[in-house]
Design a protein around this motif. Structure first.
Motif, mmCIF file in Angstrom:
data_model
loop_
_atom_site.group_PDB
_atom_site.id
_atom_site.type_symbol
_atom_site.label_atom_id
_atom_site.label_comp_id
_atom_site.label_asym_id
_atom_site.label_seq_id
_atom_site.Cartn_x
_atom_site.Cartn_y
_atom_site.Cartn_z
ATOM 1 N N MET A 1 -12.563 3.090 -9.314
ATOM 2 C CA MET A 1 -11.448 2.227 -9.717
ATOM 3 C C MET A 1 -11.418 0.974 -8.852
ATOM 4 S SD MET A 1 -8.954 1.551 -11.671
ATOM 5 C CE MET A 1 -8.859 3.081 -12.612
ATOM 6 N N GLY A 2 -11.053 -0.154 -9.450
ATOM 7 C CA GLY A 2 -10.912 -1.384 -8.680
ATOM 8 C C GLY A 2 -12.199 -1.758 -7.967
ATOM 9 N N ASP A 3 -12.104 -1.932 -6.649
ATOM 10 C CA ASP A 3 -13.258 -2.343 -5.856
ATOM 11 C C ASP A 3 -13.977 -1.173 -5.197
ATOM 12 O OD1 ASP A 3 -12.961 -5.156 -6.272
ATOM 13 O OD2 ASP A 3 -11.245 -5.115 -4.922
ATOM 14 N N SER A 4 -13.582 0.048 -5.492
ATOM 15 C CA SER A 4 -14.249 1.214 -4.912
ATOM 16 C C SER A 4 -15.477 1.586 -5.731
ATOM 17 C CB SER A 4 -13.294 2.404 -4.835
ATOM 18 O OG SER A 4 -12.253 2.136 -3.905
ATOM 19 N N SER A 5 -16.471 2.140 -5.072
ATOM 20 C CA SER A 5 -17.737 2.444 -5.732
ATOM 21 C C SER A 5 -17.701 3.809 -6.404
ATOM 22 C CB SER A 5 -18.874 2.389 -4.712
ATOM 23 O OG SER A 5 -18.744 3.443 -3.757
ATOM 24 N N GLY A 6 -18.749 4.073 -7.187
ATOM 25 C CA GLY A 6 -18.913 5.376 -7.801
ATOM 26 C C GLY A 6 -18.418 5.423 -9.237
ATOM 27 N N PRO A 7 -18.724 6.515 -9.934
ATOM 28 C CA PRO A 7 -18.221 6.692 -11.304
ATOM 29 C C PRO A 7 -16.717 6.921 -11.307
ATOM 30 C CG PRO A 7 -19.339 8.685 -10.558
ATOM 31 C CD PRO A 7 -19.584 7.645 -9.510
ATOM 32 N N LEU A 8 -16.085 6.571 -12.403
ATOM 33 C CA LEU A 8 -14.641 6.716 -12.504
ATOM 34 C C LEU A 8 -14.234 8.176 -12.503
ATOM 35 C CD1 LEU A 8 -11.877 5.364 -12.945
ATOM 36 C CD2 LEU A 8 -12.303 5.515 -15.412
ATOM 37 N N HIS A 9 -13.223 8.500 -11.700
ATOM 38 C CA HIS A 9 -12.655 9.840 -11.641
ATOM 39 C C HIS A 9 -11.234 9.789 -12.202
ATOM 40 C CE1 HIS A 9 -16.047 10.322 -8.982
ATOM 41 N NE2 HIS A 9 -15.803 11.615 -8.861
ATOM 42 N N ASP A 10 -10.888 10.793 -13.011
ATOM 43 C CA ASP A 10 -9.520 10.792 -13.527
ATOM 44 C C ASP A 10 -8.587 11.476 -12.536
ATOM 45 O OD1 ASP A 10 -9.496 13.573 -13.882
ATOM 46 O OD2 ASP A 10 -9.663 13.481 -16.060
ATOM 47 N N PHE A 11 -7.307 11.540 -12.868
ATOM 48 C CA PHE A 11 -6.303 11.970 -11.898
ATOM 49 C C PHE A 11 -6.476 13.421 -11.468
ATOM 50 C CE2 PHE A 11 -4.609 13.238 -15.964
ATOM 51 C CZ PHE A 11 -3.840 14.368 -15.729
ATOM 52 N N LYS A 12 -7.141 14.237 -12.274
ATOM 53 C CA LYS A 12 -7.350 15.633 -11.905
ATOM 54 C C LYS A 12 -8.488 15.796 -10.909
ATOM 55 C CE LYS A 12 -7.785 16.924 -16.262
ATOM 56 N NZ LYS A 12 -7.368 15.703 -17.001
ATOM 57 N N VAL B 1 0.245 5.157 -1.125
ATOM 58 C CA VAL B 1 0.406 4.843 -2.539
ATOM 59 C C VAL B 1 -0.878 5.219 -3.266
ATOM 60 C CG1 VAL B 1 0.781 3.026 -4.243
ATOM 61 C CG2 VAL B 1 2.048 2.989 -2.072
ATOM 62 N N VAL B 2 -0.768 6.175 -4.176
ATOM 63 C CA VAL B 2 -1.909 6.607 -4.983
ATOM 64 C C VAL B 2 -1.860 5.875 -6.315
ATOM 65 C CG1 VAL B 2 -3.028 8.574 -6.103
ATOM 66 C CG2 VAL B 2 -1.943 8.862 -3.860
ATOM 67 N N VAL B 3 -2.988 5.349 -6.726
ATOM 68 C CA VAL B 3 -3.069 4.561 -7.955
ATOM 69 C C VAL B 3 -3.383 5.478 -9.130
ATOM 70 C CG1 VAL B 3 -4.390 2.790 -9.153
ATOM 71 C CG2 VAL B 3 -3.724 2.460 -6.763
ATOM 72 N N GLY B 4 -2.686 5.282 -10.235
ATOM 73 C CA GLY B 4 -2.955 6.053 -11.440
ATOM 74 C C GLY B 4 -3.188 5.139 -12.624
ATOM 75 N N GLY B 5 -3.794 5.696 -13.666
ATOM 76 C CA GLY B 5 -4.007 4.925 -14.878
ATOM 77 C C GLY B 5 -5.009 3.799 -14.682
ATOM 78 N N PRO B 6 -5.083 2.881 -15.632
ATOM 79 C CA PRO B 6 -6.054 1.787 -15.564
ATOM 80 C C PRO B 6 -5.553 0.633 -14.712
ATOM 81 C CG PRO B 6 -4.851 1.655 -17.615
ATOM 82 C CD PRO B 6 -4.350 2.893 -16.907
ATOM 83 N N GLN B 7 -5.328 0.887 -13.435
ATOM 84 C CA GLN B 7 -4.888 -0.173 -12.536
ATOM 85 C C GLN B 7 -5.476 0.067 -11.155
ATOM 86 O OE1 GLN B 7 -0.575 -0.064 -12.015
ATOM 87 N NE2 GLN B 7 -0.519 2.041 -12.685
ATOM 88 N N TYR B 8 -5.413 -0.944 -10.312
ATOM 89 C CA TYR B 8 -5.978 -0.793 -8.971
ATOM 90 C C TYR B 8 -4.873 -0.971 -7.941
ATOM 91 C CZ TYR B 8 -6.101 -5.875 -8.150
ATOM 92 O OH TYR B 8 -5.767 -7.186 -7.937
ATOM 93 N N ARG B 9 -5.241 -1.149 -6.684
ATOM 94 C CA ARG B 9 -4.296 -1.007 -5.567
ATOM 95 C C ARG B 9 -3.158 -2.022 -5.569
ATOM 96 N NH1 ARG B 9 -9.135 -3.059 -3.951
ATOM 97 N NH2 ARG B 9 -9.120 -5.077 -2.879
ATOM 98 N N ALA B 10 -3.261 -3.125 -6.321
ATOM 99 C CA ALA B 10 -2.147 -4.076 -6.411
ATOM 100 C C ALA B 10 -1.052 -3.550 -7.323
ATOM 101 C CB ALA B 10 -2.638 -5.430 -6.928
ATOM 102 N N GLY B 11 -1.419 -2.739 -8.315
ATOM 103 C CA GLY B 11 -0.455 -2.201 -9.260
ATOM 104 C C GLY B 11 -0.111 -3.186 -10.359
#
Length: 304
Positions: free
Chosen positions: A81-92, A44-54
């Motif tokens: 995103m969510g609890d993962s580290s690093g700068p935010l990456h978009d879907f591309k 399950v790949v997360v998209g948009g402003p949400q994390y792994r719970a959806g």
């Protein structure tokens, strides 16, 4: 590593590295012996402003339902995103995240050989782009919900067709217009959207804005594995996707391709937020995994 076990599924947290960042994930496994081939799992790949719970815990509940039916599931937060580290990456930009998530999935569940990517909205777009860029032979299928193809022109066209035209059919709108209760700003907005929509037909969009849509179309064309397309009836993103697929030459005939299964839920919103829509999506996904994905693998095995 935290773990939860019930009579229907086992759930554990895990983390893995992607380009120097730490990604957090949850692995959900069947508790009982699998009734379906144990080498097939769902990412399950997360998209948009949400994390792994959806949204509305949709991804959590989907993972548990698929595990009940014998399919292991990994859902994760990509970089930033969510609890993962690093700068935010978009879907591309999350092709590396998806690739390392599949590696982590296989490490945690060694019997895994085939993976279906499941994605909603721009995660569906990211799934297509992952396959296009990697041609990963482990990908056994894609489950795409309300894929994101938005550009300024596509949004304007869908808004005019599915919002303004509906409004023009409503007597209440005309009463407000004649009484002066419809603001001039609303009328200017309609005129602006009409101009942008006409611009789409005249080919005025910059080539750069079409890059990811073209990449999605190429992946859809060349993918031979099963593809499940799920569309909401009450969602502008889904309507934009259909408009784009009907109007753009690169998409002509793709929704009717032999490897595509399309399921529409007319009363569902973008995130399938009510229990009925959420359960329908889970059941449609499980049925497609059993009937289409596994039968496709059996056919390939028989030919080899």
């Amino acid at each position: 590593m935290n773990a939860v076990t019930t009579s229907a599924y086992r759930q554990q947290s895990l983390n893995f590295s992607c380009e120097g960042q730490t990604l957090q994930a949850v692995l959900t496994l069947p508790s009982a012996p699998a009734t379906s081939p144990g080498d097939l799992g769902v990412l399950v790949v997360v998209g948009g402003p949400q994390y792994r719970a959806g949204s509305h815990r949709q991804f959590t509940l989907l993972a548990r339902e698929l595990a009940r039916q014998g399919f292991p599931v990994l859902r994760f937060d990509h970089r930033g995103m969510g609890d993962s580290s690093g700068p935010l990456h978009d879907f591309k930009q999350i092709t590396p995240d998806i690739g390392t998530a599949i590696e982590a999935f296989q490490s945690a569940h060694p019997g895994l050989r085939r993976v279906v990517i499941w994605g909603l909205c721009d995660a569906a777009s990211a799934a297509l782009m992952y396959w296009q860029r990697s041609r990963d032979p482990r990908i056994a299928g894609l489950c795409l919900l309300n894929p994101w193809v938005r550009s300024e022109a596509s949004l304007a066209k869908a808004t005019v067709k599915h919002y303004y035209l509906d409004r023009l059919k409503q007597p209440e709108f005309w009463k407000k217009l004649l009484s002066g209760r419809v603001a001039g700003a609303a009328l200017r907005d309609l005129i602006g959207n009409l101009r942008r929509a006409r611009g789409a037909g005249a080919g005025t969009r910059a080539a750069a804005s079409m890059n990811f849509q073209q990449e999605m179309a190429l992946a859809w064309t060349e993918l031979k594995s099963p593809l499940l397309l799920i569309l909401s009836g009450r969602d502008l993103t889904a309507k934009e996707f259909l408009e784009h697929a009907q109007a753009d030459a690169a998409w002509q005939g793709l929704l009717q391709a032999p490897h595509v299964t399309r399921t529409d839920f007319p009363e569902a919103d973008h995130t399938f937020s009510n229990a009925q829509a959420r359960d329908q999506v889970a059941q449609a996904t499980a049925a497609w995994l059993c009937v289409k994905v596994n039968s496709s693998a059996a056919q390939v095995s028989a030919r080899s």
